[in-house]
Write an enzyme that holds these catalytic residues in place. Sequence first.
Site, PDB file in Angstrom:
ATOM      1  N   LEU A  64       3.540   6.061  14.437  1.00  0.00           N
ATOM      2  CA  LEU A  64       4.827   6.695  14.737  1.00  0.00           C
ATOM      3  C   LEU A  64       5.466   7.220  13.444  1.00  0.00           C
ATOM      4  O   LEU A  64       5.041   6.845  12.349  1.00  0.00           O
ATOM      5  CB  LEU A  64       5.719   5.667  15.437  1.00  0.00           C
ATOM      6  CG  LEU A  64       5.209   5.290  16.843  1.00  0.00           C
ATOM      7  CD1 LEU A  64       5.824   3.999  17.333  1.00  0.00           C
ATOM      8  CD2 LEU A  64       5.476   6.431  17.829  1.00  0.00           C
ATOM      9  N   PRO A  65       6.495   8.063  13.555  1.00  0.00           N
ATOM     10  CA  PRO A  65       7.029   8.702  12.334  1.00  0.00           C
ATOM     11  C   PRO A  65       7.549   7.729  11.280  1.00  0.00           C
ATOM     12  O   PRO A  65       7.279   7.915  10.093  1.00  0.00           O
ATOM     13  CB  PRO A  65       8.154   9.589  12.864  1.00  0.00           C
ATOM     14  CG  PRO A  65       7.863   9.788  14.318  1.00  0.00           C
ATOM     15  CD  PRO A  65       7.113   8.592  14.788  1.00  0.00           C
ATOM     16  N   LYS A 173       1.184   2.226   0.236  1.00  0.00           N
ATOM     17  CA  LYS A 173       1.208   3.599   0.771  1.00  0.00           C
ATOM     18  C   LYS A 173       2.384   4.395   0.186  1.00  0.00           C
ATOM     19  O   LYS A 173       2.245   5.553  -0.212  1.00  0.00           O
ATOM     20  CB  LYS A 173       1.297   3.536   2.298  1.00  0.00           C
ATOM     21  CG  LYS A 173       1.551   4.856   2.976  1.00  0.00           C
ATOM     22  CD  LYS A 173       0.383   5.817   2.817  1.00  0.00           C
ATOM     23  CE  LYS A 173       0.754   7.195   3.367  1.00  0.00           C
ATOM     24  NZ  LYS A 173      -0.247   8.202   3.027  1.00  0.00           N
ATOM     25  N   LYS A 242      10.582  10.699   3.328  1.00  0.00           N
ATOM     26  CA  LYS A 242      10.801   9.311   3.777  1.00  0.00           C
ATOM     27  C   LYS A 242       9.942   8.341   2.959  1.00  0.00           C
ATOM     28  O   LYS A 242      10.405   7.268   2.554  1.00  0.00           O
ATOM     29  CB  LYS A 242      10.459   9.250   5.277  1.00  0.00           C
ATOM     30  CG  LYS A 242      10.385   7.885   5.916  1.00  0.00           C
ATOM     31  CD  LYS A 242       8.968   7.360   6.131  1.00  0.00           C
ATOM     32  CE  LYS A 242       8.022   8.267   6.850  1.00  0.00           C
ATOM     33  NZ  LYS A 242       6.659   7.793   6.956  1.00  0.00           N
TER      34      LYS A 242
HETATM   35  P1  NAD Z   1       3.926  13.439  13.934  1.00  0.00           P
HETATM   36  O1  NAD Z   1       5.370  13.749  13.883  1.00  0.00           O
HETATM   37  O2  NAD Z   1       2.940  14.557  13.987  1.00  0.00           O
HETATM   38  O3  NAD Z   1       3.625  12.480  15.201  1.00  0.00           O
HETATM   39  C1  NAD Z   1       4.454  11.444  15.623  1.00  0.00           C
HETATM   40  C2  NAD Z   1       4.192  11.181  17.102  1.00  0.00           C
HETATM   41  O4  NAD Z   1       5.012  10.083  17.528  1.00  0.00           O
HETATM   42  C3  NAD Z   1       4.560  12.386  18.001  1.00  0.00           C
HETATM   43  O5  NAD Z   1       3.531  12.637  18.920  1.00  0.00           O
HETATM   44  C4  NAD Z   1       5.836  11.915  18.708  1.00  0.00           C
HETATM   45  O6  NAD Z   1       6.006  12.486  20.002  1.00  0.00           O
HETATM   46  C5  NAD Z   1       5.594  10.420  18.774  1.00  0.00           C
HETATM   47  N1  NAD Z   1       6.836   9.651  18.928  1.00  0.00           N
HETATM   48  C6  NAD Z   1       7.976   9.772  18.202  1.00  0.00           C
HETATM   49  N2  NAD Z   1       8.891   8.882  18.618  1.00  0.00           N
HETATM   50  C7  NAD Z   1       8.315   8.193  19.634  1.00  0.00           C
HETATM   51  C8  NAD Z   1       8.753   7.142  20.482  1.00  0.00           C
HETATM   52  N3  NAD Z   1       9.995   6.641  20.372  1.00  0.00           N
HETATM   53  N4  NAD Z   1       7.907   6.664  21.425  1.00  0.00           N
HETATM   54  C9  NAD Z   1       6.658   7.186  21.553  1.00  0.00           C
HETATM   55  N5  NAD Z   1       6.184   8.193  20.789  1.00  0.00           N
HETATM   56  C10 NAD Z   1       7.001   8.685  19.832  1.00  0.00           C
HETATM   57  O7  NAD Z   1       3.656  12.487  12.678  1.00  0.00           O
HETATM   58  P2  NAD Z   1       2.258  12.248  11.902  1.00  0.00           P
HETATM   59  O8  NAD Z   1       2.074  13.297  10.885  1.00  0.00           O
HETATM   60  O9  NAD Z   1       1.196  11.960  12.894  1.00  0.00           O
HETATM   61  O10 NAD Z   1       2.631  10.897  11.093  1.00  0.00           O
HETATM   62  C11 NAD Z   1       2.669   9.620  11.702  1.00  0.00           C
HETATM   63  C12 NAD Z   1       2.835   8.588  10.595  1.00  0.00           C
HETATM   64  O11 NAD Z   1       1.727   8.684   9.698  1.00  0.00           O
HETATM   65  C13 NAD Z   1       4.092   8.783   9.734  1.00  0.00           C
HETATM   66  O12 NAD Z   1       4.585   7.518   9.358  1.00  0.00           O
HETATM   67  C14 NAD Z   1       3.574   9.548   8.520  1.00  0.00           C
HETATM   68  O13 NAD Z   1       4.401   9.341   7.390  1.00  0.00           O
HETATM   69  C15 NAD Z   1       2.185   8.934   8.363  1.00  0.00           C
HETATM   70  N6  NAD Z   1       1.160   9.771   7.721  1.00  0.00           N
HETATM   71  C16 NAD Z   1       1.066  11.108   7.973  1.00  0.00           C
HETATM   72  C17 NAD Z   1       0.045  11.843   7.368  1.00  0.00           C
HETATM   73  C18 NAD Z   1      -0.130  13.328   7.619  1.00  0.00           C
HETATM   74  O14 NAD Z   1      -0.897  13.968   6.871  1.00  0.00           O
HETATM   75  N7  NAD Z   1       0.482  13.908   8.643  1.00  0.00           N
HETATM   76  C19 NAD Z   1      -0.873  11.207   6.502  1.00  0.00           C
HETATM   77  C20 NAD Z   1      -0.766   9.827   6.296  1.00  0.00           C
HETATM   78  C21 NAD Z   1       0.256   9.119   6.901  1.00  0.00           C
END
Ligand code: NAD
Length: 297
Positions: A64-65, A173, A242
Amino acid sequence: MKIGFVGLGNMGGPMAANVAKAGHELMAYDADAARLAQFVEETGARAAESLEQLGSCEIVIAMLPTGPVVREVLLSAEQGGFTRNPHPELMVIDMSSSEPVGTRELGEQLARHGIRLVDAPVSGGMTRAADGTLAIMLGVDDEADAARVEPILLTMSTRIFRTGPLGSGHAMKALNNYVSAACFAATAEALVIGEQFGLDPSVIVDIMNVSTGKNFQTEVVMKSHVVERQFATGFKIGLLTKDIRIAADLAREMQIETPVLELIYSRWQTATEQLGADRDNSEAVLSWNRGREALSA
Ligand code: NAD
């Protein structure tokens, strides 16, 4: 194994698909109904109808975010539905980039419901999420818990690092992403200065990539996403900012003065305010000192 997966975004979608591909019975959940339906159609996974149903799995993975969203989903959403009737051996793996202190608190709160927690944030971005080659930082208090989650993590990763107790993966991380964001900031400034002086940004990046300035940002982000103007890393500015804030909070918690970290955080905050939290993090170059004029031409 019956595995639940909540959060099917840029990272969670391909990661969950790899868990399903490895032969596990997958129950998926996302607040975005259209995204969930598409995932179910593409992978053959089952959609969880409620958080209570998700809690019936042996293992639940969260991608999740933010940490507060993870805590909301696991503790309070649907009137605490997730904790209402959990599987007797339910273990949660938080693979999101959450706050280490909040993770320890969440571990205590879930333990009151008989649910165990480990943190296993990832690095490698969307490409390595799809390839199943992410680096994983595993924070876990108990050897038996580590043995239970490692085979599942290996469906998404080729390298798992044991960082220490619960929360240590999340601390690691945040520190990694701070360093990465600092490299971006330095490279963005160098590009703006160089271009203003008359150097070609593409040549600047090519030279850095065979010189001592080379780093992930110069090799991947500046090359393909900035100079070649794709701006599509799949990592949102708001999420990277964040992560830097988590590192800054950690420094304060440890009572360590970190002026460089504070400056980097403030620059990324400005970029987030100027461009919007959902824009691709590579676009932050447009907000850098005079970058808007220089690099968006
Ligand atoms: P994203 O915004 O693409 O996806 C988040 C997902 O969570 C979405 O599908 C959203 O609908 C869902 N969501 C949000 N609130 C929700 C809730 N209350 N209940 C159910 N679903 C919910 O984000 P992402 O890029 O996939 O990143 C996810 C995590 O991984 C974050 O913590 C980010 O910092 C970390 N991360 C991201 C990357 C990257 O390259 N994108 C790399 C490493 C780590």
